[in-house]
Design an enzyme around this catalytic site. Structure first.
Site, PDB file in Angstrom:
ATOM      1  N   ALA A  43      -6.861   9.601  43.474  1.00 39.61           N
ATOM      2  CA  ALA A  43      -5.988  10.066  42.388  1.00 39.61           C
ATOM      3  C   ALA A  43      -4.574   9.524  42.544  1.00 39.61           C
ATOM      4  O   ALA A  43      -3.948   9.717  43.587  1.00 39.61           O
ATOM      5  CB  ALA A  43      -5.946  11.586  42.354  1.00 39.61           C
ATOM      6  N   GLY A  48      -1.529  11.004  49.777  1.00 40.90           N
ATOM      7  CA  GLY A  48      -2.274   9.969  50.500  1.00 40.90           C
ATOM      8  C   GLY A  48      -2.412   8.690  49.699  1.00 40.90           C
ATOM      9  O   GLY A  48      -2.260   7.581  50.225  1.00 40.90           O
ATOM     10  N   CYS A  49      -2.688   8.836  48.420  1.00 41.45           N
ATOM     11  CA  CYS A  49      -2.872   7.656  47.566  1.00 41.45           C
ATOM     12  C   CYS A  49      -1.550   6.925  47.366  1.00 41.45           C
ATOM     13  O   CYS A  49      -1.529   5.690  47.277  1.00 41.45           O
ATOM     14  CB  CYS A  49      -3.498   8.058  46.236  1.00 41.45           C
ATOM     15  SG  CYS A  49      -5.163   8.754  46.454  1.00 41.45           S
ATOM     16  N   THR A  50      -0.446   7.661  47.335  1.00 39.85           N
ATOM     17  CA  THR A  50       0.866   7.024  47.236  1.00 39.85           C
ATOM     18  C   THR A  50       1.163   6.241  48.507  1.00 39.85           C
ATOM     19  O   THR A  50       1.607   5.090  48.435  1.00 39.85           O
ATOM     20  CB  THR A  50       1.958   8.090  46.976  1.00 39.85           C
ATOM     21  OG1 THR A  50       1.674   8.718  45.722  1.00 39.85           O
ATOM     22  CG2 THR A  50       3.342   7.472  46.945  1.00 39.85           C
ATOM     23  N   ALA A  53      -0.993   3.065  48.409  1.00 37.13           N
ATOM     24  CA  ALA A  53      -0.518   2.101  47.410  1.00 37.13           C
ATOM     25  C   ALA A  53       0.776   1.439  47.877  1.00 37.13           C
ATOM     26  O   ALA A  53       0.946   0.219  47.723  1.00 37.13           O
ATOM     27  CB  ALA A  53      -0.310   2.798  46.068  1.00 37.13           C
TER      28      ALA A  53
END
Length: 158
Positions: A43, A48-50, A53
């Site tokens: 998401a 975590g995804c930030t 990325a």
């Protein structure tokens, strides 16, 4: 819930044509002749995804210098991906797989453990695709933090 089929080195990378964060469409076969790092994340705009990325963003120059294009894929809508790109200055394409069909084809959607429970969701994964559209590496259940540095070491970039 069933185990999703996993890809392995030598498999054909499932082709796709998906909407991107900027309103274009990205088609995998258009990238033939180049190496691609496709990473699946659950998401946009979550911690975590930030982190992941931004690690890819910060490593993009060295990955590109080694001949790799980076693409992020998630089930988020293109509008949310655009906000993510703008908020965190993401400098590579983010593609939207809202029906999760591409994530499923890559084995990156299915059963996973989340806080001790078994749930259906995106399995954080990274795929290295060679110039001929074959899977070179299929890495499942990767960690958000430190994964890009490990991938660079494994690819001989550092």
């Amino acid at each position: 819930m069933t185990e999703t089929a996993r890809l392995a080195a030598g498999d054909d990378a499932p082709d796709f044509s998906l909407p991107t964060d900027n309103g274009d469409r990205l088609t995998l076969k258009d990238l033939r002749g180049r190496k691609v790092v496709l990473y699946a994340y659950p998401a946009a705009m979550t911690p975590g995804c930030t982190t992941q990325a931004c690690d890819f963003r910060d490593s993009l120059a060295s990955l590109r210098a080694a001949g790799y294009e980076v693409i992020g894929i998630s089930p988020d809508a293109p509008a949310k991906l655009a906000k993510f790109r703008e908020r965190d200055a993401i400098t590579f394409p983010l593609v939207s797989d809202e029906d999760r069909s591409v994530l499923t084809a890559y084995g990156a959607f299915g059963e996973k453990q989340n806080y001790g429970r078994t749930v259906q969701g995106v399995i954080r994964s990274t795929f290295v695709i060679d110039e001929d559209g074959k899977i070179e590496r299929a890495l499942y259940n990767v960690k958000a933090t430190g994964h890009v540095a490990k991938l660079r070491r494994d690819l001989g970039i550092d």
